[in-house]
Scaffold this motif. Structure first.
Motif, PDB file in Angstrom:
ATOM      1  N   ASN A 120      15.558 -31.178  38.023  1.00 40.93           N
ATOM      2  CA  ASN A 120      15.671 -31.082  39.477  1.00 40.93           C
ATOM      3  C   ASN A 120      16.618 -32.165  39.974  1.00 40.93           C
ATOM      4  O   ASN A 120      16.783 -33.218  39.342  1.00 40.93           O
ATOM      5  CB  ASN A 120      14.306 -31.213  40.157  1.00 40.93           C
ATOM      6  CG  ASN A 120      13.694 -32.589  39.999  1.00 40.93           C
ATOM      7  OD1 ASN A 120      13.176 -32.904  38.928  1.00 40.93           O
ATOM      8  ND2 ASN A 120      13.745 -33.406  41.037  1.00 40.93           N
ATOM      9  N   GLY A 135      13.369 -21.096  38.878  1.00 40.97           N
ATOM     10  CA  GLY A 135      14.576 -21.836  39.206  1.00 40.97           C
ATOM     11  C   GLY A 135      15.010 -21.509  40.612  1.00 40.97           C
ATOM     12  O   GLY A 135      14.677 -20.443  41.154  1.00 40.97           O
ATOM     13  N   GLY A 177      14.844 -26.243  38.179  1.00 44.85           N
ATOM     14  CA  GLY A 177      14.561 -25.198  37.214  1.00 44.85           C
ATOM     15  C   GLY A 177      13.601 -25.702  36.163  1.00 44.85           C
ATOM     16  O   GLY A 177      13.598 -26.897  35.829  1.00 44.85           O
ATOM     17  N   THR A 178      12.763 -24.836  35.658  1.00 41.18           N
ATOM     18  CA  THR A 178      11.833 -25.221  34.596  1.00 41.18           C
ATOM     19  C   THR A 178      11.541 -24.011  33.723  1.00 41.18           C
ATOM     20  O   THR A 178      11.541 -22.863  34.192  1.00 41.18           O
ATOM     21  CB  THR A 178      10.519 -25.783  35.175  1.00 41.18           C
ATOM     22  OG1 THR A 178       9.697 -26.257  34.119  1.00 41.18           O
ATOM     23  CG2 THR A 178       9.755 -24.725  35.949  1.00 41.18           C
ATOM     24  N   HIS A 193      18.695 -28.498  43.655  1.00 43.21           N
ATOM     25  CA  HIS A 193      18.517 -27.488  42.615  1.00 43.21           C
ATOM     26  C   HIS A 193      17.299 -27.853  41.782  1.00 43.21           C
ATOM     27  O   HIS A 193      16.925 -29.018  41.689  1.00 43.21           O
ATOM     28  CB  HIS A 193      19.754 -27.400  41.705  1.00 43.21           C
ATOM     29  CG  HIS A 193      19.918 -28.607  40.825  1.00 43.21           C
ATOM     30  ND1 HIS A 193      20.620 -29.724  41.218  1.00 43.21           N
ATOM     31  CD2 HIS A 193      19.459 -28.885  39.568  1.00 43.21           C
ATOM     32  CE1 HIS A 193      20.597 -30.627  40.254  1.00 43.21           C
ATOM     33  NE2 HIS A 193      19.896 -30.140  39.232  1.00 43.21           N
ATOM     34  N   ASP A 216      15.725 -18.235  44.868  1.00 47.55           N
ATOM     35  CA  ASP A 216      14.987 -18.654  43.686  1.00 47.55           C
ATOM     36  C   ASP A 216      14.493 -17.444  42.906  1.00 47.55           C
ATOM     37  O   ASP A 216      14.522 -16.306  43.392  1.00 47.55           O
ATOM     38  CB  ASP A 216      13.824 -19.585  44.055  1.00 47.55           C
ATOM     39  CG  ASP A 216      12.859 -18.964  45.042  1.00 47.55           C
ATOM     40  OD1 ASP A 216      12.459 -17.810  44.829  1.00 47.55           O
ATOM     41  OD2 ASP A 216      12.505 -19.631  46.029  1.00 47.55           O
ATOM     42  N   THR A 268      11.419 -16.453  39.725  1.00 45.58           N
ATOM     43  CA  THR A 268      10.307 -16.874  38.871  1.00 45.58           C
ATOM     44  C   THR A 268       9.963 -15.747  37.899  1.00 45.58           C
ATOM     45  O   THR A 268      10.199 -14.573  38.179  1.00 45.58           O
ATOM     46  CB  THR A 268       9.046 -17.207  39.696  1.00 45.58           C
ATOM     47  OG1 THR A 268       8.573 -16.014  40.348  1.00 45.58           O
ATOM     48  CG2 THR A 268       9.339 -18.259  40.745  1.00 45.58           C
ATOM     49  N   SER A 291      12.103 -29.331  32.452  1.00 48.29           N
ATOM     50  CA  SER A 291      12.462 -29.046  33.836  1.00 48.29           C
ATOM     51  C   SER A 291      13.571 -29.977  34.295  1.00 48.29           C
ATOM     52  O   SER A 291      13.718 -31.099  33.800  1.00 48.29           O
ATOM     53  CB  SER A 291      11.242 -29.184  34.757  1.00 48.29           C
ATOM     54  OG  SER A 291      10.731 -30.498  34.738  1.00 48.29           O
TER      55      SER A 291
END
Length: 498
Positions: free
Chosen positions: A97, A45, A72-73, A70, A24, A26, A95
């Motif tokens: 997911n 993500g 992500g935002t 998975h 991941d 950030t 986002s």
């Protein structure tokens, strides 16, 4: 971050089924301005996966599962001060997911696909929060939040008894959740404060809505003692899978009977007492009661089922919003703030949790473990010269919880049918093992003029305690079996702060 546990598994340091793989990223970027406020751009993500297998006594693989996820935002926050007494916070974000699972079973000596599922959700969020302080006694806060969900979900499973594929959920829809609130904080006197407010929730999928009043008082009875009391109603939206779950009737005709379920609701009552023992040590005790209503339960007069106990991935029951329940208990917190390079916090709780379904019998909820104890402690050590700021931190967490309630197996029928058959008349009467867990984190940070390095060793379940948390019938071994709490899991992390 990258899954160090996966690397340890590949080189043989750890060896157990279901090693997680993940990575991941950030980021957070502050963008201050002189005229239009401050902005913060953020994002994260990641992807992950885990594979697992089940074998019989001879080591033959009977089942296999591959699971991946998975998320992500990305979003933008804005903060603007109109004056010293008035500000506006706003945010927007998008986002995504989702997860995917493939399951195989051994049929006629061949592993064949018997389960497949994908669950994807895209969420767009927007929020406005306004605050104005009229004077030393009065402050008004108000806001509105809107979440828009877009779902793309499908799961199919092969019914070995009926010998054809069934659909658990097929969903390509969207839904919105609107929430707004207003709160008035009134300082009645130097020692008494009231916070009152109202909250509104509307789920646009079926227009289920609720107006929720809330009220709280804080009374400082002495310089180091505070009494507090509060009431509030809270509503909750269930998983979209609950609303659009596919239920098959006696003729194997698919239906979706749960679309118009109401919001689940709870009335919360809290009474607390806080005592500041010293500048570094604080104690707090709270008693609470929660009255649950409009809870989805199975629409069968003899059923024990309530969604309160749900732990599966899709819904295959027809529900009505007629269930009830309650939780009550007492909690004690003793906290020593970080000072002289160490801290600790103890929390203990005694509680009771019950529910009632269509059958009309009060039962324990699955999670009625009766008690929970947590203890955290940490110490910071200076390494080398103090002015360099290099630190070694050691933190540990201990928890001891009463075991979850369970539905016992009907062993005779399970043996005859070769699969798990449960005695639902005794649902959640008894508990499985109490859960003990010790986690340990050791970190070392190295400061440099423009960068800081941190190395972490994080060990989950250091004592490798193996409490039983779920009972089932192992059809391949012909015996009662249990899922245990997770094994000891070591994890290594490395961070760079620029």
């Amino acid at each position: 971050r990258y899954s160090s546990l996966s690397m340890l598994d590949q080189i043989g340091v750890v060896d157990f089924g279901g090693v997680p793989r993940y990575q991941d990223l950030t980021f957070k970027i502050a963008l201050p301005t002189t005229k239009v406020g401050s902005f913060t751009l953020f994002g994260l993500g990641g992807i992950s996966g885990i594979d697992d297998e089940w074998e019989d006594m001879e080591g033959i693989i009977k089942e296999k599962q591959e699971f991946s996820t998975h998320m992500g935002t990305v979003g933008l926050n804005h903060f603007y001060h109109f004056s010293n007494n008035t500000y506006l916070k706003s945010s927007v974000s998008v986002s995504s997911n989702g997860s995917k699972v493939e399951g195989d079973e051994l049929v006629d000596n061949n592993l064949v696909n018997t389960y497949t599922g994908t669950w994807n959700k895209l969420t767009t969020r927007g929020a406005l929060n306004f605050s104005h302080k009229f004077n030393a006694k009065h402050r008004l806060m108000a806001g509105i939040n809107y979440d828009h969900y877009q779902y793309d979900m499908n799961n199919d499973y092969y019914d070995l008894d009926d010998e054809f594929w069934k659909n658990g959920i097929l969903l390509n829809k969207d839904a919105g959740l609107l929430q707004s609130y207003a709160t008035w904080k009134y300082r009645i006197s130097p020692v008494l404060t009231m916070v009152s407010g109202i909250h509104y929730t509307q789920f646009l999928l079926n227009n289920a809505n609720a107006i929720e009043p809330r009220l709280a008082f804080n009374w400082q009875v002495a310089p180091n003692q505070i009494l507090s009391a509060g009431y509030g109603q809270h509503s909750m939206v269930e998983s979209i899978i609950t609303y659009y779950g596919t239920v098959y009737d006696e003729n194997n005709i698919p239906t979706q009977p749960n679309v118009n379920l109401d919001l689940s609701k709870s009335d919360h009552y809290i009474l607390g007492y806080e005592y500041r023992i010293s500048k570094k040590l604080n104690a707090k005790i709270e008693v609470y009661y929660q009255n649950l209503h409009s809870i989805p339960i199975e629409n069968i007069d003899t059923s024990y089922y309530s969604i309160i106990n749900e732990s599966h991935g899709f819904m295959d029951r027809a529900l009505v919003s007629e269930g009830t329940g309650y939780n009550y208990g007492i909690e004690l917190t003793l906290e020593r703030y970080f000072y002289d390079s160490y801290y600790f916090m103890f929390t203990g709780s005694l509680f009771d949790s019950k529910y009632k379904a269509k059958e009309g019998i009060w039962r324990n909820t699955r999670y009625n473990g009766s008690y929970a104890v947590n203890f955290l402690i940490g110490k910071e050590f200076t390494i080398g010269k103090p002015e360099k700021g290099n630190k070694l931190n050691v933190n540990t967490k201990l928890l001891f919880n009463g075991g979850n309630r369970y539905i016992p197996l009907n062993i005779e029928q399970s043996t005859e049918q070769g699969t798990s058959v449960y005695n639902t008349s005794e649902a959640f009467n008894d508990r499985l093992d109490n859960v003990f867990q010790m986690n340990l984190t050791v970190s070392y940070s190295i400061n440099r003029p423009r960068v800081r390095h941190e190395i972490y060793l994080d060990i989950f379940n250091l004592t490798n305690n193996q409490a039983r948390i779920y009972e089932y019938y192992d059809e391949y071994k012909g015996e009662v079996a249990y899922h245990n709490q997770l094994n000891m899991i070591p994890n290594i992390m490395y961070k760079i702060h620029f």
